[in-house]
Design an enzyme around this catalytic site. Sequence first.
Site, PDB file in Angstrom:
ATOM      1  CE  LYS A 108      -1.792  -9.846  -1.334  1.00  0.00           C
ATOM      2  NZ  LYS A 108      -2.537  -9.411  -2.505  1.00  0.00           N
ATOM      3  CG  ASP A 135      -3.263  -3.823   1.038  1.00  0.00           C
ATOM      4  OD1 ASP A 135      -3.214  -4.769   1.531  1.00  0.00           O
ATOM      5  OD2 ASP A 135      -2.700  -2.897  -0.112  1.00  0.00           O
ATOM      6  NE  ARG A 164      -2.783  -3.984  -6.743  1.00  0.00           N
ATOM      7  CZ  ARG A 164      -1.893  -4.907  -5.708  1.00  0.00           C
ATOM      8  NH1 ARG A 164      -0.920  -4.346  -5.358  1.00  0.00           N
ATOM      9  NH2 ARG A 164      -2.601  -6.010  -5.253  1.00  0.00           N
ATOM     10  CB  ALA A 176      -0.990  -0.099   1.106  1.00  0.00           C
ATOM     11  CD  GLN A 206       1.970 -10.891  -2.825  1.00  0.00           C
ATOM     12  OE1 GLN A 206       1.682 -12.133  -2.796  1.00  0.00           O
ATOM     13  NE2 GLN A 206       1.243 -10.236  -3.474  1.00  0.00           N
TER      14      GLN A 206
END
Length: 362
Positions: free
Chosen positions: A256, A245, A97, A54, A204
Amino acid sequence: MSIETLKWRESPDREAPALIILDQTRLPVEVAEVACGDVETVAAAIEELKVRGAPAIGVAAAYGVALGAWQALAAEEESAAFRRSVGDAVERLARTRPTAVNLFWALDLMKRVLDANSGASNRELYELLRDAAHRLREDDVAICKRIGQHGAGLLKDGDRVLTHCNAGALATAGYGTALGVIYAATEGGKRIEVFADETRPLLQGSRLTAWELMQHGVPVTVICDNMAASVMAARKVDCVIVGADRIAANGDVANKIGTYGVAILAREHGIPFYVAAPTSTVDMKLASGDAIPIEERKPDEVCQGMGTRTAPQEVSIYNPAFDVTPHRLVTSIITEFGVATSPFEPTLRRWTTTGSSETDRA
Ligand code: MRU
């Protein structure tokens, strides 16, 4: 070792500037950079997760706006057209996004720079926008360090921390949020070990979190996402720390995909669940997490991997990139202003309106 997620290249002889991004799709196999010289390349880099996380998305988008201004300047557009071009850059970057609110927060800030300088020349506007992006990047590192300091107080020497996805230096302009807490604790002399959830579908955790913790010399063990329950049951985890986020006014946390499951597991096993994020991640306009837009990504990310197809052709795939953890499962939210506990709303409201350096504990 310091990791430079994003840097700006501009030489005094007025060669075209560029945003240099550490390409996170290539890690950990290769440490490679990609140069973005225009708005579209920055937007594509955000969409393709070359830059992700973010706060890093917000800073990259701010530089994208500066590049839009540079392009309009180089094309010698007259003043109204220049401003329209910068507005178009903001709109393009806003479509990349939807979930991380830091993106929209940074773009709003850039729009305010444009609006507050109605008498400025095009060159002055370009320089003002570029300098605003520089400040965002520098502030982000400083804010992460303050988050780290506040959060480090929650960790004891010898703690074993489980994290999900990557909320480290790579996800910010430097240092990190969840991993920033771990870095600050280790810099303070505490021995901390980390379990990194691999974080399907884009890994990730195993590709990025494990890589950056190893660069910093922090002991890390990668586990598949479906191993978290048994690792907790075996009493190998003292707390969970994740990033965010978007955080709604009531403390619901979008992060996530898979974070919600980890929070449920932590509650079941009596393990504290901490969220570390800057206040630019807090969206006080949303009363609860129900209104947070959740990005849905391409099916290919789920049905292809390890160099081969991993699900039958034509099978239906659902690929939400984020989930929402209800605030009742969150032990504390750590920001640059301190550590908030339930009820989160009054503290988040105060921090996002006036700011405060107090540490808030219930
Ligand atoms: O899809 P990604 O990799 O951008 O998702 C990132 C996360 O979910 C992070 O945990 C979050 O952005 C916090 S980063 C400090």
